[in-house]
Design an enzyme around this catalytic site. Structure first.
Site, short mmCIF file in Angstrom:
data_model
loop_
_atom_site.label_atom_id
_atom_site.label_comp_id
_atom_site.label_asym_id
_atom_site.label_seq_id
_atom_site.Cartn_x
_atom_site.Cartn_y
_atom_site.Cartn_z
N SER A 106 0.81 -1.22 0.00
CA SER A 106 0.00 0.00 0.00
C SER A 106 0.85 1.27 0.00
CB SER A 106 -0.88 -0.01 1.25
OG SER A 106 -1.31 1.29 1.57
N GLY A 107 0.52 2.19 -0.91
CA GLY A 107 1.22 3.48 -0.92
C GLY A 107 0.95 4.26 0.35
N LEU A 108 -0.29 4.16 0.83
CA LEU A 108 -0.64 4.91 2.04
C LEU A 108 0.15 4.40 3.25
CD1 LEU A 108 -2.43 6.86 3.68
CD2 LEU A 108 -4.11 5.01 3.88
N ASP A 111 1.19 10.59 1.74
CA ASP A 111 0.93 9.76 0.56
C ASP A 111 0.88 10.65 -0.69
OD1 ASP A 111 0.29 7.58 -0.99
OD2 ASP A 111 -1.77 7.38 -0.27
N ASP A 132 1.23 -1.04 -4.94
CA ASP A 132 0.45 0.15 -5.26
C ASP A 132 1.47 1.16 -5.82
OD1 ASP A 132 -0.91 2.52 -5.25
OD2 ASP A 132 -1.29 2.56 -3.09
N ASP A 188 1.11 3.91 -7.41
CA ASP A 188 0.60 5.26 -7.63
C ASP A 188 0.42 5.51 -9.14
OD1 ASP A 188 0.53 5.58 -4.93
OD2 ASP A 188 2.42 6.68 -4.79
N GLU A 228 -2.52 4.14 -11.14
CA GLU A 228 -3.79 4.86 -11.16
C GLU A 228 -3.74 6.02 -12.14
OE1 GLU A 228 -3.15 5.37 -6.90
OE2 GLU A 228 -3.63 7.50 -7.10
N LYS A 236 0.79 12.36 -6.92
CA LYS A 236 -0.61 12.12 -6.61
C LYS A 236 -0.92 12.49 -5.15
CE LYS A 236 -1.39 9.09 -4.22
NZ LYS A 236 -1.58 7.68 -3.81
N ASN A 253 -3.64 11.05 -1.93
CA ASN A 253 -4.48 9.91 -1.57
C ASN A 253 -5.92 10.15 -2.01
OD1 ASN A 253 -6.38 8.42 0.51
ND2 ASN A 253 -4.46 7.28 0.38
N SER A 254 -6.58 9.10 -2.46
CA SER A 254 -7.92 9.23 -3.04
C SER A 254 -8.95 9.77 -2.06
CB SER A 254 -8.38 7.87 -3.54
OG SER A 254 -7.47 7.37 -4.48
N ARG A 308 -5.90 1.27 -12.40
CA ARG A 308 -6.86 1.74 -11.40
C ARG A 308 -7.60 2.96 -11.93
NH1 ARG A 308 -5.02 3.00 -5.23
NH2 ARG A 308 -6.20 4.92 -4.86
N HIS A 333 -12.20 2.16 -7.95
CA HIS A 333 -12.12 2.68 -6.59
C HIS A 333 -13.31 3.58 -6.31
CE1 HIS A 333 -10.29 3.00 -2.84
NE2 HIS A 333 -9.35 3.91 -3.05
C1 SPV Z 1 -3.38 2.60 -0.72
O1 SPV Z 1 -3.50 1.66 0.07
O2 SPV Z 1 -2.42 3.37 -0.71
C2 SPV Z 1 -4.41 2.85 -1.70
C3 SPV Z 1 -5.77 2.52 -1.40
O3 SPV Z 1 -4.11 3.43 -2.72
S1 SPV Z 1 -6.52 3.90 -0.79
O4 SPV Z 1 -5.74 4.45 0.26
O5 SPV Z 1 -7.82 3.44 -0.40
O6 SPV Z 1 -6.61 4.86 -1.89
MG MG Z 2 -2.31 4.33 -2.70
#
Ligand code: SPV
Ligand code: MG
Length: 553
Positions: free
Chosen positions: A50-52, A62, A89, A91, A118, A124, A126-127, A163, A194
């Site tokens: 996970s990027g986060l 992130d 992930d 990005d 994505e 980027k 975070n979404s 994504r 997503h």
């Molecule tokens: C991550 O886990 O970094 C993701 C998923 O990209 S989210 O944080 O839900 O965007």
């Molecule tokens: Mg991410």
């Protein structure tokens, strides 16, 4: 007949299977080597890099604040710590098509199974932060990136997941569907759709209209209360639990830090945190110890020390500790012996304790306990340590003091079974084990091999008219095939009803009776064992005489 070799599927192939299998699969987030191992132990078949959570374990945001090479380096630890396929992930791919090409090459080199990119702009966000303000990538540019990645991968099973962020950025369902279709045509192996909504409605609508055109992946962080069965029925191929191990750890770390800060003691948290041994287990510390034995000290013999008895003749001195812990010139007997072993490079030392085992306090030894020490003998104790035997093992009574050369000479012998016999003691006044050899220790035998014929307790009926050749000092070296010979004799004796009472002499005799040779190494004094007050005093004199000139007072 040639058997076909069993070829294990690669990690990329395993991820591909998770993505394409009609059954819904689940992967869990990890953000370092330790959490990767924990994911695997829990039973998951894949990891979400996970990027986060990776950025937050670095303590940064992130927003591509950690560089892509820093992420690759961390991934390498994750990939080493677990055998699972990892889906990174990635990005936006950290740049344009060319950056993605390089990323794919580097990921493949490190055994990463796939990357998810994505359709946003680098750097980027975070979404779930200010999602309406997020810029989406140009569709053609993103398709070019996907194509570049697919053309670069050398393993056909490496996975590129595209994504779609159209729902996150508020561009609507038809934009999401048309982007997904363009990415599928560009070669994406799966689509991650997503959503930031707390209900799965738009994901379910997307899945319905997508109608299985390619594998579908979701991240139900916001719509977490949806029953998993709903995802199954919607035909979702892969569900990502995206950040939950880090989120589980955060409140635990916060509470522990607060409590220790406020109370200034560890006592309140000790029982609620993982043990240090659990950390060692997760790190695979056992494997290191085993490897060290093989590679770091490959030729060093091991030691097994029999130290279960109280030493009854020492009365009150052994009320609270076994004989081997009695101080001799200021140092416990056992510690002296352990130091003697270590001087010969022997660091794998197992002590079989029994009486007052808890009083055995010598650092760095493997302690095993014979629980039946009060109603069993030496062979029962030896059995407790039998799995500690290596290819070369010295078995010794624990109450011995000896000059350094005795052990050194024993380690220089080449037979697979060797006992040390003191030829100066043919008629000792204290109880002991007498040895009968095929040749007495005379000058003429120098350089000739001497074999043991029998060991008998001096109170037992003696060996016919033969004179004992000396006294077995209680030390035996077992090498190579000697271990199997010893084990076979031990198993044979175990069948006897009086096994619990048997001692080392019976074992040596059983080995000889089975037709095996035990070599005799003669020594001439320069050792003693501690059995009573008088010998304890002698031991002290012996130890003082051994200490270096400089250290004598
Ligand atoms: C991550 O886990 O970094 C993701 C998923 O990209 S989210 O944080 O839900 O965007
Ligand atoms: Mg991410």
């Amino acid at each position: 007949m040639n058997r076909p070799e069993l070829i294990l599927p690669t990690r990329a192939a395993r991820l591909r299977k998770l993505l394409t299998s009609p059954e819904t699969s689940f992967i869990m987030e990890a953000h370092n080597g330790l959490s990767a191992r924990i994911v695997e132990e829990a039973g998951f078949q894949g990891i979400w890099g996970s990027g986060l959570t990776i950025s937050s374990q670095f303590g940064v945001r992130d927003n591509n604040e950690a560089s892509w090479t820093q992420i690759i380096e961390l991934l390498e630890f994750m990939s080493d710590a677990s055998s699972l396929p990892i889906l990174l992930d990635g990005d936006t791919g950290y740049g344009n098509f060319n950056n993605l090409r390089r990323l794919v090459r580097k990921l493949e080199q490190r055994g990463i199974a796939g990357v998810c990119i994505e359709d946003k702009q680098f750097p980027k966000t975070n979404s779930f932060i200010d999602s309406e303000r997020q810029q989406l990538a140009d569709v053609d540019e993103f398709c070019g990136k996907i194509k570049a990645g697919k053309d670069t991968q050398s393993d056909p099973d490496f996975n590129i997941v595209a994504r779609v962020e159209a729902l996150i950025a508020g561009w609507g369902m038809s934009e999401a569907l048309s982007r997904a279709e363009a990415y599928r045509r560009a070669g994406a192996d799966a689509i991650l759709i997503h959503s930031k909504r707390s209900k799965p409605d738009e994901i379910l609508q997307f899945a319905k209209e997508w109608a299985g055109r390619s594998p579908l992946v979701i991240v139900p962080t916001k719509y977490y209360s949806t029953p998993t069965e709903v995802f199954r029925r919607a035909g979702i191929n892969l569900v990502i639990w995206a950040n939950h191990l880090l989120r589980a750890a955060i409140p635990a770390m916060q509470a522990a830090a607060r409590e220790v800060f406020e109370t200034q003691t560890l006592v309140g948290i000790e029982e609620r945190v993982a043990t240090v041994n659990e950390i060692f287990r997760l790190q695979g510390a056992d494997e290191y110890s085993e490897a060290e034995r093989i590679y770091a000290t490959p030729n060093a013999a091991r030691a097994v020390v029999l130290a279960a008895s109280r030493g009854d003749n020492l009365d009150a001195l052994t009320e609270d500790r076994p004989k081997v812990m009695l101080p001799v010139a200021g140092e416990p007997l056992l510690l002296r012996m352990v130091k003697a072993f270590r001087k010969q490079g022997m660091n794998d030392i197992t002590v079989v304790a029994g009486y007052k085992a808890q009083a055995i306090d010598v650092a760095g030894v493997n302690l095993v306990v014979n629980p039946d020490y009060d109603c069993s003998g030496e062979l029962a104790s030896l059995s407790c340590a039998i799995d500690r035997f290596g290819d070369d093992t010295v078995v010794s009574y624990g109450d011995l003091l000896f000059r350094r050369y005795i052990l050194r000479d024993l380690l220089d012998t080449d037979a697979d079974l060797t006992v040390v016999v003191d030829s100066t003691q043919t008629a000792p006044d204290a109880p002991c084990d007498l040895a009968y050899a095929d040749l007495p220790d005379e000058r003429g035998i120098f350089g000739r091999d001497v074999s043991l014929r029998r060991v008998a307790h001096c109170t037992a009926p003696q060996d016919g008219s033969a004179r004992p050749s000396g006294r077995w000092i209680g030390m035996l070296r077992v090498r190579g095939a000697g271990r199997d010979k010893l084990l076979a004799a031990l198993e044979h004796l175990r069948k006897q009803p009086d096994f619990a009472r048997l001692g080392m002499p019976e074992l040596l005799n059983a080995i000889i009776d089975a037709g095996h040779r035990i070599k005799v190494l003669y020594v001439h004094g320069h050792w003693l064992d501690v059995n009573d007050h008088a010998s304890l005093q002698q031991a002290s004199d012996f130890a003082h005489a051994e200490s270096s000139y400089g250290s004598r007072k």
